[in-house]
Design an enzyme around this catalytic site. Structure first.
Site, PDB file in Angstrom:
ATOM      1  N   CYS A  81      54.606  25.054  52.787  1.00 27.45           N
ATOM      2  CA  CYS A  81      54.883  24.100  51.848  1.00 27.45           C
ATOM      3  C   CYS A  81      55.785  24.381  50.859  1.00 27.45           C
ATOM      4  O   CYS A  81      55.598  25.552  50.317  1.00 27.45           O
ATOM      5  CB  CYS A  81      53.633  23.457  51.469  1.00 27.45           C
ATOM      6  SG  CYS A  81      53.830  22.091  50.110  1.00 27.45           S
ATOM      7  N   CYS A  84      55.015  24.876  45.990  1.00 31.16           N
ATOM      8  CA  CYS A  84      54.734  26.227  45.314  1.00 31.16           C
ATOM      9  C   CYS A  84      55.639  27.216  45.831  1.00 31.16           C
ATOM     10  O   CYS A  84      55.914  27.348  46.926  1.00 31.16           O
ATOM     11  CB  CYS A  84      53.176  26.587  45.647  1.00 31.16           C
ATOM     12  SG  CYS A  84      52.175  25.549  44.548  1.00 31.16           S
ATOM     13  N   GLU A 325      70.166   8.080  23.431  1.00 24.20           N
ATOM     14  CA  GLU A 325      69.720   7.993  24.798  1.00 24.20           C
ATOM     15  C   GLU A 325      70.601   6.885  25.335  1.00 24.20           C
ATOM     16  O   GLU A 325      70.888   6.025  24.848  1.00 24.20           O
ATOM     17  CB  GLU A 325      68.233   7.696  24.984  1.00 24.20           C
ATOM     18  CG  GLU A 325      67.883   7.762  26.679  1.00 24.20           C
ATOM     19  CD  GLU A 325      68.146   8.873  27.278  1.00 24.20           C
ATOM     20  OE1 GLU A 325      68.909   9.088  28.361  1.00 24.20           O
ATOM     21  OE2 GLU A 325      67.576  10.097  26.849  1.00 24.20           O
ATOM     22  N   CYS A 396      65.840  23.013  30.540  1.00 26.81           N
ATOM     23  CA  CYS A 396      65.070  23.337  31.772  1.00 26.81           C
ATOM     24  C   CYS A 396      65.707  24.539  32.668  1.00 26.81           C
ATOM     25  O   CYS A 396      65.222  24.486  33.785  1.00 26.81           O
ATOM     26  CB  CYS A 396      64.496  22.104  32.414  1.00 26.81           C
ATOM     27  SG  CYS A 396      65.929  21.030  33.117  1.00 26.81           S
TER      28      CYS A 396
END
Length: 452
Positions: A81, A84, A325, A396
């Site tokens: 998968c 993760c 924004e 991020c």
């Protein structure tokens, strides 16, 4: 060929790294200190290894709780998968590796030595597992399940459980898959979100064509699943890049800004608008950013405000907030949340509007930026035009974060501190928050350095 190798560390993308007969070898699902048997293809240059067995585990190896994680056929469960990467690593090791990833990005891309700024320990997620309130899936119609893709492929992993999802979101995923697989048309992508506050969820379905058949499927799904408060149907973008999104029911959910503390305020969300998936770690992220920003009594400029994740908390402490924004549903949610507050919203490009405010003579005591993954080119001249004494940068992506921090340093700002934040346990992804302050006259970005 089969080789035994020692895993010396982790690569930036999260894979184990070792020496395979003189070649640098990248091995998914390997942990530092592991002695492993791998299958390696012949050839020059760096190699990719398939993990065959762990001969001797390293000190940071943990036992994965999920039947879908890791190599092998897995018996009754699909494996490999892609959800993760680090479920086999001790959580303390994950945090140390994420801190190291930020330090390396600032060294290699930002060209900042480690003694030039303080780097905090990675702020842990309050929940290393079962933390996601939202996720995207693909429908595997033959099995009637919502699936993640296998690692580095588009083959579905027919999930029976996911240890990243809130239990309620996992249960919603289990119910939505069979309901969508009963009849065509099938959506190409399904996004689900769960609100612990509302005790209900919402879905965003993307179809090739958001016509009558797709809308009928949304109505049926909403009728069949009482746990869904609303459904959004979206078609593929047209030649001009525009896509129509049609709501059914009420897809707007309310989240507690601090989970378990409704008195700290509520925030609107819907599954087609960006929000942090880890509400528990998000509360820590917001607190950290505000502690660095020090907005009390200040006029604050917030660029890339999104749906108001930072805007609401800033507004409780600042004298005023100018929040920028691009026009869209995220801005609509923020405006609805903060109507009548000290916030004035501006719709448009963050850089262009920031420069326009500066040229109008508007000055701010502090600036907060939370750009998308590509970061913000032009950050340094913008801060200079605004004459901002300090800015908090939330990122991020360590690479674009380091690039933009370097530009700010070269533009006369000092990196006062940087703190990694773990928003996505069990993956290599890491958030980072930095405080930038305008250097004193005569200084050039870094402590002790002088303008050449």
């Amino acid at each position: 060929m089969r080789l035994e190798i020692e895993i010396a560390g982790l690569a930036p993308g999260g894979e184990g790294v070792g020496d395979a007969a003189g070649r640098r070898c990248f091995v998914p699902y390997a942990a530092p200190g592991d002695r492993v048997e791998v299958q390696v293809e012949d050839g020059p240059g760096p190699a990719r290894g398939t993990l065959l067995s762990v001969i001797a585990p390293g000190p940071g190896r943990a036992t994965p709780p999920c039947p879908h994680f890791g190599p092998g056929d897995g018996g009754a469960a699909d494996r490999l998968c892609g959800g993760c990467e680090w479920l086999h690593l001790d959580y303390g090791l994950q945090l140390r590796e994420k801190r190291q990833a930020v330090a390396e990005a600032l060294r290699k891309i930002g060209r900042l030595s480690r003694d030039a700024y303080p780097l905090g320990d990675a702020l842990p997620s309050p929940r290393p597992l079962r933390y996601r309130c939202r996720a995207k899936f693909h429908l595997d119609a033959p099995s009637g399940r919502l699936a993640f893709f296998r690692r580095r492929s588009h083959e579905p992993v027919r999930l029976t459980e996911c240890h990243l999802l809130l239990p309620e979101l996992d249960a919603l995923r289990e119910a939505v898959g069979p309901a969508l697989a009963r009849a065509r048309p099938f959506p190409s992508e399904v996004a689900l979100e769960w609100s612990d506050h509302d005790r209900r969820g919402a879905a965003h379905l993307r179809f090739a064509d958001a016509g009558a058949a797709a809308r009928r499927r949304a109505e049926e799904l909403l009728r069949d699943l009482p746990a869904l408060a609303g459904v959004l149907v979206e078609g593929e973008p047209d030649a001009r890049g525009r896509a129509v999104t049609v709501p059914f029911g009420d897809p707007v959910l309310l989240h507690e800004r601090v989970p378990g503390q409704p008195g700290a305020g509520l925030a609107r969300s819907r599954p087609d608008v960006f929000q942090q998936a880890n509400r528990f770690a998000n509360a820590s992220l917001v607190n950290l950013a505000l502690d660095l920003l020090r907005p009390d009594g200040e006029d604050v400029l917030e660029l890339f405000c999104g749906a108001g994740n930072f805007t609401g908390p800033i507004a409780t402490r600042a004298r005023s907030v100018a929040a920028v924004e691009v026009q869209g549903p995220a801005l609509d949610l923020a405006r609805a949340d903060l109507a009548g507050s000290r916030v004035r919203f501006f719709a448009g490009d963050a850089g262009a509007l920031g420069r326009a405010l500066a040229r109008e003579g508007k000055r701010f005591g502090a600036v907060l930026l939370d750009p998308p993954r590509e970061g913000m080119r032009g950050l340094a001249p913008l801060l200079a035009e605004l004459e901002a004494p300090r800015a908090v940068y939330v990122s991020c992506d360590p690479a674009t974060f380091a690039r933009d921090v370097r530009a700010a340093v070269e533009g006369g700002y000092r990196l006062v501190s940087a703190v990694p934040v773990d928003m996505f346990p069990q993956t290599h992804h890491v958030e980072c928050v930095a405080l930038l302050e305008r250097a004193a006259r005569g200084e050039w970005g870094l402590p002790g350095a002088r303008r050449p």
